[in-house]
Design a protein around this motif. Structure first.
Motif, mmCIF file in Angstrom:
data_model
loop_
_atom_site.group_PDB
_atom_site.id
_atom_site.type_symbol
_atom_site.label_atom_id
_atom_site.label_comp_id
_atom_site.label_asym_id
_atom_site.label_seq_id
_atom_site.Cartn_x
_atom_site.Cartn_y
_atom_site.Cartn_z
ATOM 1 N N SER A 1 23.655 -43.745 -1.645
ATOM 2 C CA SER A 1 22.628 -44.341 -0.795
ATOM 3 C C SER A 1 22.848 -45.859 -0.686
ATOM 4 C CB SER A 1 21.287 -44.024 -1.440
ATOM 5 O OG SER A 1 20.265 -44.275 -0.573
ATOM 6 N N MET B 1 18.900 -45.583 7.328
ATOM 7 C CA MET B 1 17.859 -44.693 6.786
ATOM 8 C C MET B 1 18.196 -43.233 7.073
ATOM 9 S SD MET B 1 15.703 -46.485 5.199
ATOM 10 C CE MET B 1 16.952 -47.696 4.806
ATOM 11 N N ALA C 1 18.809 -40.393 4.321
ATOM 12 C CA ALA C 1 18.106 -39.093 4.321
ATOM 13 C C ALA C 1 19.127 -37.960 4.241
ATOM 14 C CB ALA C 1 17.241 -38.972 5.569
ATOM 15 N N GLU D 1 15.119 -46.925 -2.681
ATOM 16 C CA GLU D 1 15.473 -47.411 -1.339
ATOM 17 C C GLU D 1 14.399 -48.371 -0.833
ATOM 18 O OE1 GLU D 1 15.965 -44.351 -2.358
ATOM 19 O OE2 GLU D 1 18.055 -43.936 -1.919
ATOM 20 N N TYR E 1 10.993 -47.074 5.484
ATOM 21 C CA TYR E 1 10.808 -46.135 4.367
ATOM 22 C C TYR E 1 10.095 -44.861 4.867
ATOM 23 C CZ TYR E 1 8.560 -44.522 0.004
ATOM 24 O OH TYR E 1 8.098 -43.781 -1.059
ATOM 25 N N CYS F 1 12.480 -42.858 7.001
ATOM 26 C CA CYS F 1 13.430 -42.116 6.162
ATOM 27 C C CYS F 1 12.732 -40.889 5.547
ATOM 28 C CB CYS F 1 13.953 -43.044 5.064
ATOM 29 S SG CYS F 1 15.215 -42.300 4.051
#
Lengths: 373, 210
Positions: free
Chosen positions: A204, A229, A233, A279, A296, A299
């Motif tokens: 990530s 993002m 995911a 993240e 966020y 995602c």
């Protein structure tokens, strides 16, 4: 025809090893073969092989990589050996003679190492054809040693008594805390999937850095962050699959609890919100708080689409990977039109609708079928 | 009390169980049938674990399909071979059920005491034997204030003392609260403890009152 021991070991471990790592192998294969026409790729790898058979230091690095791959195999197989369904191994294959057991495990290790063994065998051929006989011999001995060491490790594992009472430090630390439903998968990850979680978090981090480097000229464009993002995911897709597997195996009892589907969905949302916290922390340090929160949630909404697609398609890894791929493509295209806000709403609604209409429908329930009487 | 309407459970093309219409009054029912007859399928469907065609109603009002939460508050279930997350303790499992089923605070203590689970209830279920796990699953089925308790093969795995406790718990719950029990078992329920048991037979992919 395979001997019973080899047959059972290959079926239990080799098959699931390739199923679990298929995306990584495809990615590596893509990296190896994508850059150019076949002739130049072959020529490149020939030169590479010749380089490391000729240079001892480079050969040591290659050996290090091979060792890491072997450790990865050990980690996977050791984890699987201790699963409930495999515990019969502890009172069955132990009855074979030690050499028979070792041969069985060597065959298994060979099977799970086919990609690296194939590459190394080519390098041996290159070494011999270029008269690097000593290098060829060293590679051969090293490969044989790795296979034997692996077999000894597995034999030791299967003879070692199971210690069910050991638990991870995080479980010891949180012993006094209540464990609400949404935390169960988080605890499971910290208890059983620590390495996988760390690898995904590392991946990530690489994705974030990589995407921003790739689009360095337009890095203030919010679409760049949104693409990162989306990739993050997608990098969580295997962890999401594990989550559904965990639910099907250990949380079937929750279906009998008087909890509404909305609460179950919120619980799922909370689970993945916690898992994506690293993240969020990175985002908060690198973009404005509003943007960080928006990205966020964006995602999270994609993760929820992936997670809930499993209620629709069942625990079919192939279908799931296709779903992840097509969702990725569609979302990527939508990001280009800067439609992230609408997309977040659509994702959340879609995820909830899939969940609502499929939660009580079972696409699979292997344990229910297994124990059916 | 409990009503099955056009119940049909299939696995792919195979119809495992089909019950066009069934009314069961309050009582204690022993569900018998050979291996693979569909006893567990019936209980799992009634517990809301397995999807099926048709519907199940309690007191002609509460439908499993239309009132999923209310129905589940009224029906408790104990699995034949329960599996719970290995890192969770017995007490944490109980607390989860107490909170979900809105059970009175004192209920869990008396059940833990009755089933003599005090000395291991705070340890993770990974350390439990199959008998201990079974007792935990049975205990969870008594949490809250259910109208129906479904027990899948409760007589196997547990020790003889616990079996006596289980019989007395069933007797007490039925006599004091009017709880209906559906119990699958290959052995008959002991008439010395449960004298008025009615038998149901699962065979030929359906349920018959025997």
């Amino acid at each position: 025809m395979l001997k019973p021991l080899t047959n059972i070991l290959l079926k239990i471990f080799a098959k699931s090893f390739y199923e679990a790592h298929a995306p990584i192998f495809i990615l590596i294969l893509y990296i190896i073969v994508a850059p150019g026409p076949p002739e130049s790729i072959i020529s490149f790898h020939k030169s590479l092989m010749l380089y490391f058979v000729a240079k001892p230091l480079i050969m040591m690095i290659v050996f290090g990589v091979l060792f890491l791959y072997t450790i990865k195999c050990w980690h996977f197989i050791a984890g699987k050996i201790h699963q409930v369904h495999q515990q019969f191994l502890f009172y069955s294959i132990n009855s074979y003679t030690k050499p028979q057991q070792l041969i069985g495990w060597i065959i298994l290790q060979t099977a799970v190492s086919i990609p690296v063994l194939a590459y190394m065998l080519f390098s041996i051929i290159i070494a011999i054809s270029n008269q690097y006989f000593l290098s060829a011999l060293i590679i051969l001995i090293y490969l044989a040693a790795l296979l034997l060491l692996s077999a000894l490790f597995y034999t030791w594992l299967i003879h070692k008594q199971i210690n069910e009472s050991k638990s991870s430090w995080i479980l010891k630390l949180t012993k006094r805390f209540k464990k609400p439903l949404f935390t169960l998968y988080i605890y499971h990850v910290f208890d059983n999937l620590k390495i996988k979680y760390l690898i995904i978090k590392f991946l990530s981090y690489l994705i974030i850095i990589g995407v921003f480097l790739l689009f360095a000229d337009v890095k203030t464009d919010i679409r760049v962050a949104a693409i990162a993002m989306l990739a993050i995911a997608a990098s969580h897709s295997m962890l999401i699959l594990d989550g559904r597997q965990f639910e099907v195996t250990f949380l079937t009892f929750t279906k009998t609890l008087p909890i509404s589907r909305l609460k179950f969905f919120i619980s799922q949302l909370a689970t993945y919100s916690v898992q994506l916290l690293p993240e969020l922390v990175w985002l908060l340090f690198n973009v404005s708080p509003t943007q960080a929160l928006g990205l966020y949630i964006f995602c999270l909404s994609i993760v929820l689409v992936f997670a809930n697609s499993l209620y629709l398609i069942g625990l079919d890894q192939e279908k799931y990977m296709k779903t992840v791929f097509f969702t990725f493509v569609i979302i990527f295209m939508t990001i280009l039109f800067k439609l992230m806000c609408i997309l977040t709403l659509i994702n959340l609604t879609l995820a909830y609708l899939i969940f609502y209409f499929n939660y009580y429908k079972f696409k699979e329930d292997p344990l229910a079928l297994k124990y059916d009487d | 009390m409990i009503q099955l309407q056009n119940f049909k459970k299939s696995y792919g093309q195979y119809t495992a169980l089909q019950i066009p219409e069934l009314h069961l009054e309050t009582g204690i029912y022993w569900i018998k049938g050979v291996n693979g007859s569909g006893k567990s399928t019936l209980l799992k469907s009634m517990a809301g674990m397995l999807s099926f065609q048709g519907d199940i109603l309690i007191n002609n009002q509460t439908s499993l399909k239309k009132h999923p939460v209310k129905y589940r508050k009224m029906v408790n279930f104990s699995e034949a071979e329960p599996l719970f997350p290995t890192f969770i303790t017995g007490l944490e499992m109980i607390d989860l059920f107490v909170s979900a089923k809105n059970a009175p605070a004192t209920q869990k203590e008396s059940l833990i005491e009755d089933l003599k689970m005090q000395h291991y209830i705070q340890t993770p279920v990974s350390s439990y034997s199959s008998g201990m796990l079974k007792k935990l699953s049975i205990l969870l089925a008594f949490i809250g204030n259910p109208s129906i308790i479904l027990l899948d093969e409760p007589l196997i795995t547990i020790d003889t003392d616990s079996l006596k406790v289980l019989y007395s718990l069933i007797h007490k719950e039925h006599n004091e609260k009017g709880t209906t029990f559906l119990i699958t078992s290959h052995q008959p329920l002991d008439p010395a403890y449960l004298p008025n048991t009615k038998a149901l037979l699962v065979e030929e992919q359906t349920l018959k009152i025997s």
